[in-house]
Design an enzyme around this catalytic site. Structure first.
Site, PDB file in Angstrom:
ATOM      1  N   SER A 192      40.152  40.030  37.883  1.00 48.46           N
ATOM      2  CA  SER A 192      41.194  39.017  37.950  1.00 48.46           C
ATOM      3  C   SER A 192      42.125  39.135  36.743  1.00 48.46           C
ATOM      4  O   SER A 192      41.679  39.471  35.641  1.00 48.46           O
ATOM      5  CB  SER A 192      40.545  37.638  37.973  1.00 48.46           C
ATOM      6  OG  SER A 192      41.466  36.633  38.330  1.00 48.46           O
ATOM      7  N   PRO A 193      43.416  38.870  36.917  1.00 47.96           N
ATOM      8  CA  PRO A 193      44.327  38.925  35.765  1.00 47.96           C
ATOM      9  C   PRO A 193      44.008  37.841  34.753  1.00 47.96           C
ATOM     10  O   PRO A 193      43.909  36.664  35.104  1.00 47.96           O
ATOM     11  CB  PRO A 193      45.710  38.710  36.401  1.00 47.96           C
ATOM     12  CG  PRO A 193      45.432  38.033  37.702  1.00 47.96           C
ATOM     13  CD  PRO A 193      44.112  38.530  38.165  1.00 47.96           C
ATOM     14  N   CYS A 253      44.965  36.615  30.655  1.00 46.05           N
ATOM     15  CA  CYS A 253      45.791  36.815  29.468  1.00 46.05           C
ATOM     16  C   CYS A 253      44.922  37.180  28.265  1.00 46.05           C
ATOM     17  O   CYS A 253      43.886  36.561  28.022  1.00 46.05           O
ATOM     18  CB  CYS A 253      46.584  35.563  29.159  1.00 46.05           C
ATOM     19  SG  CYS A 253      47.844  35.187  30.386  1.00 46.05           S
ATOM     20  N   ALA A 308      48.806  38.352  33.434  1.00 45.45           N
ATOM     21  CA  ALA A 308      50.140  37.811  33.684  1.00 45.45           C
ATOM     22  C   ALA A 308      51.138  38.490  32.768  1.00 45.45           C
ATOM     23  O   ALA A 308      51.031  38.403  31.541  1.00 45.45           O
ATOM     24  CB  ALA A 308      50.137  36.303  33.458  1.00 45.45           C
ATOM     25  N   GLN A 340      50.363  41.523  37.642  1.00 46.95           N
ATOM     26  CA  GLN A 340      50.733  40.172  38.018  1.00 46.95           C
ATOM     27  C   GLN A 340      52.042  39.817  37.324  1.00 46.95           C
ATOM     28  O   GLN A 340      52.097  39.703  36.097  1.00 46.95           O
ATOM     29  CB  GLN A 340      49.641  39.174  37.623  1.00 46.95           C
ATOM     30  CG  GLN A 340      49.896  37.768  38.138  1.00 46.95           C
ATOM     31  CD  GLN A 340      48.877  36.767  37.627  1.00 46.95           C
ATOM     32  OE1 GLN A 340      48.813  36.511  36.425  1.00 46.95           O
ATOM     33  NE2 GLN A 340      48.093  36.189  38.526  1.00 46.95           N
ATOM     34  N   TYR A 396      52.463  27.234  36.557  1.00 46.53           N
ATOM     35  CA  TYR A 396      53.572  28.023  36.045  1.00 46.53           C
ATOM     36  C   TYR A 396      54.803  27.854  36.940  1.00 46.53           C
ATOM     37  O   TYR A 396      54.805  27.015  37.840  1.00 46.53           O
ATOM     38  CB  TYR A 396      53.139  29.476  35.854  1.00 46.53           C
ATOM     39  CG  TYR A 396      52.028  29.590  34.826  1.00 46.53           C
ATOM     40  CD1 TYR A 396      52.179  29.029  33.555  1.00 46.53           C
ATOM     41  CD2 TYR A 396      50.814  30.202  35.121  1.00 46.53           C
ATOM     42  CE1 TYR A 396      51.167  29.091  32.613  1.00 46.53           C
ATOM     43  CE2 TYR A 396      49.787  30.267  34.181  1.00 46.53           C
ATOM     44  CZ  TYR A 396      49.975  29.707  32.926  1.00 46.53           C
ATOM     45  OH  TYR A 396      48.966  29.753  31.989  1.00 46.53           O
ATOM     46  N   ARG A 409      49.424  34.850  44.115  1.00 53.11           N
ATOM     47  CA  ARG A 409      48.395  33.895  43.668  1.00 53.11           C
ATOM     48  C   ARG A 409      48.989  32.495  43.713  1.00 53.11           C
ATOM     49  O   ARG A 409      50.079  32.251  43.166  1.00 53.11           O
ATOM     50  CB  ARG A 409      47.907  34.217  42.258  1.00 53.11           C
ATOM     51  CG  ARG A 409      46.997  33.131  41.681  1.00 53.11           C
ATOM     52  CD  ARG A 409      46.268  33.551  40.421  1.00 53.11           C
ATOM     53  NE  ARG A 409      45.022  34.252  40.753  1.00 53.11           N
ATOM     54  CZ  ARG A 409      44.056  34.494  39.874  1.00 53.11           C
ATOM     55  NH1 ARG A 409      44.187  34.120  38.606  1.00 53.11           N
ATOM     56  NH2 ARG A 409      42.955  35.128  40.247  1.00 53.11           N
ATOM     57  N   ARG A 440      35.980  35.743  33.903  1.00 51.48           N
ATOM     58  CA  ARG A 440      35.091  35.773  32.737  1.00 51.48           C
ATOM     59  C   ARG A 440      33.891  36.692  32.933  1.00 51.48           C
ATOM     60  O   ARG A 440      33.428  37.322  31.978  1.00 51.48           O
ATOM     61  CB  ARG A 440      34.624  34.355  32.411  1.00 51.48           C
ATOM     62  CG  ARG A 440      35.720  33.467  31.840  1.00 51.48           C
ATOM     63  CD  ARG A 440      35.220  32.043  31.639  1.00 51.48           C
ATOM     64  NE  ARG A 440      36.230  31.210  31.016  1.00 51.48           N
ATOM     65  CZ  ARG A 440      37.185  30.554  31.679  1.00 51.48           C
ATOM     66  NH1 ARG A 440      37.259  30.671  32.998  1.00 51.48           N
ATOM     67  NH2 ARG A 440      38.083  29.812  31.038  1.00 51.48           N
TER      68      ARG A 440
END
Length: 357
Positions: A22-23, A25, A57, A99, A182, A230, A324
């Site tokens: 998963s993307p 940061c 992202a 992403q 966002y 997403r 994670r």
């Protein structure tokens, strides 16, 4: 063969299994540039056996960043290092995605290790944020500027330019980030959008910007490779965005050629009460998949091989995204294969350590 380690074909792209990074940061950039940390971070998970590694992202403009440590793809100079990373991931037999993101009012923050507080526009490393409306995420924060027509056009142009650079880098998947409070989420959720023009008010108006940007990105990206979006399936707040809204949005995105809805939730208001638990968002992926007839990805506290397999076997999703857990275990697919008694190919350099069934 287990479902988790079966292949999936989307357009001209083959996913060797259903496991995706998963993307996330990393807040480790300067001026948007990737560096050797990103090469090792993303590359190790490609070596670890994931079918797809989605880069964090990546801001389409400087003002679209969450923090001044975010990755960017707003200028051609960013391409060189990103291409090195993509090439390495490909050399390990993995797909790599990007992403594309704009943080909107949730931009201009300190780095997490410095407290992640909002930085006022006039302070060092801060900037003026923008949004659908002049409503701050938290009451004590500086208000964003409501985007006017020229500002909206700049957002569109920035996403198109970023997609062109993504093609040059060689990404296999583009994902549009429209979740977690966002910019696009700030438009489609009534909790953040108080506009009275063609981008506010009704459901159709609130989803308009995301649909317009998606259409432009799709035209640039083409039909050969997958396009993901997403979304936050719910705001977890009364009067906010709902899973029923998400089903309708997914239908519209499917019409535009989107291949998969990466299904997350929340992030649009700080006071939402989210009942987290293992797989707590998978039901949203299932609902969207069933009612919109579109592929979905499930994410959110999915940490076990058996649980991953169950989600796929029940038809709740088509891909599992690990956040994670992929930080804790860069070689997670190798461990899950052993748990599920799947004999998969190990990296050549590590075969002497292969776990035997």
């Amino acid at each position: 063969m287990t479902k988790l380690f079966s292949s999936l074909q989307i357009r001209n792209t083959t996913f060797k299994n259903r496991m995706v990074v998963s993307p996330m940061c990393m807040y480790s950039s300067q001026d948007g540039f990737a560096n050797d940390f990103h090469l090792v971070h993303l590359g190790s998970r490609a070596t670890g056996g994931f079918a797809l590694v989605i880069q964090e992202a990546t801001a389409v403009s400087p003002e679209g960043r969450i923090s001044y440590g975010d990755l960017g793809i707003w200028k051609d100079d960013h391409i060189k290092k990103l291409k090195q990373i993509a090439d390495f991931c490909h050399s390990q037999g993995a797909l790599i995605g990007i992403q594309l993101a704009h943080a909107g009012r949730k931009g201009s923050h300190h780095l997490p290790q410095d407290g992640a507080a909002k930085i006022p526009p006039m302070q060092a490393n801060g900037w003026q944020t923008v949004s659908s409306s002049a409503l701050p995420f938290r009451e004590e924060e500086a208000a964003p500027i409501a985007l006017d027509e020229s500002g909206i056009q700049k957002v569109k142009d920035d996403f198109v330019a970023a997609t062109r650079r993504a093609i040059e880098v060689g990404y296999d998947v583009v994902e549009i980030h429209a979740a977690h409070g966002y910019l696009f989420h700030q438009f489609y959720s009534p909790l953040a959008n108080q506009r009275s023009d063609r981008y506010g008010g009704s459901f159709e108006n609130r989803i308009r910007l995301l649909l317009e940007v998606t259409q432009l990105v799709k035209e640039e990206w083409g039909n050969e490779k997958p396009l993901f979006v997403r979304i936050s399936a719910t705001d977890w707040t009364e009067g906010g965005w709902t899973v029923e809204d998400s089903v309708q949005l997914a239908l519209r995105l499917k019409e535009l050629g989107v291949d998969l809805i990466d299904t997350s939730s929340g992030g649009n208001v700080p006071y939402a009460k989210i009942p987290t638990a293992p797989g707590y968002q998978a039901g949203f992926a299932e609902r969207i998949r069933k009612d919109s007839k579109i592929l979905t990805g499930a994410v959110g506290q999915i940490t076990a091989a058996a649980h991953s397999e169950e989600i796929l076997q029940r038809g709740m999703a088509d891909l599992i995204l690990y956040a994670r857990e992929s930080l804790r275990h860069p070689y997670l697919p190798l461990h899950f294969a052993h748990t599920l008694e799947e004999d998969i190919e190990w990296p050549l350099q590590y075969k002497r350590a292969k776990i035997r069934l």
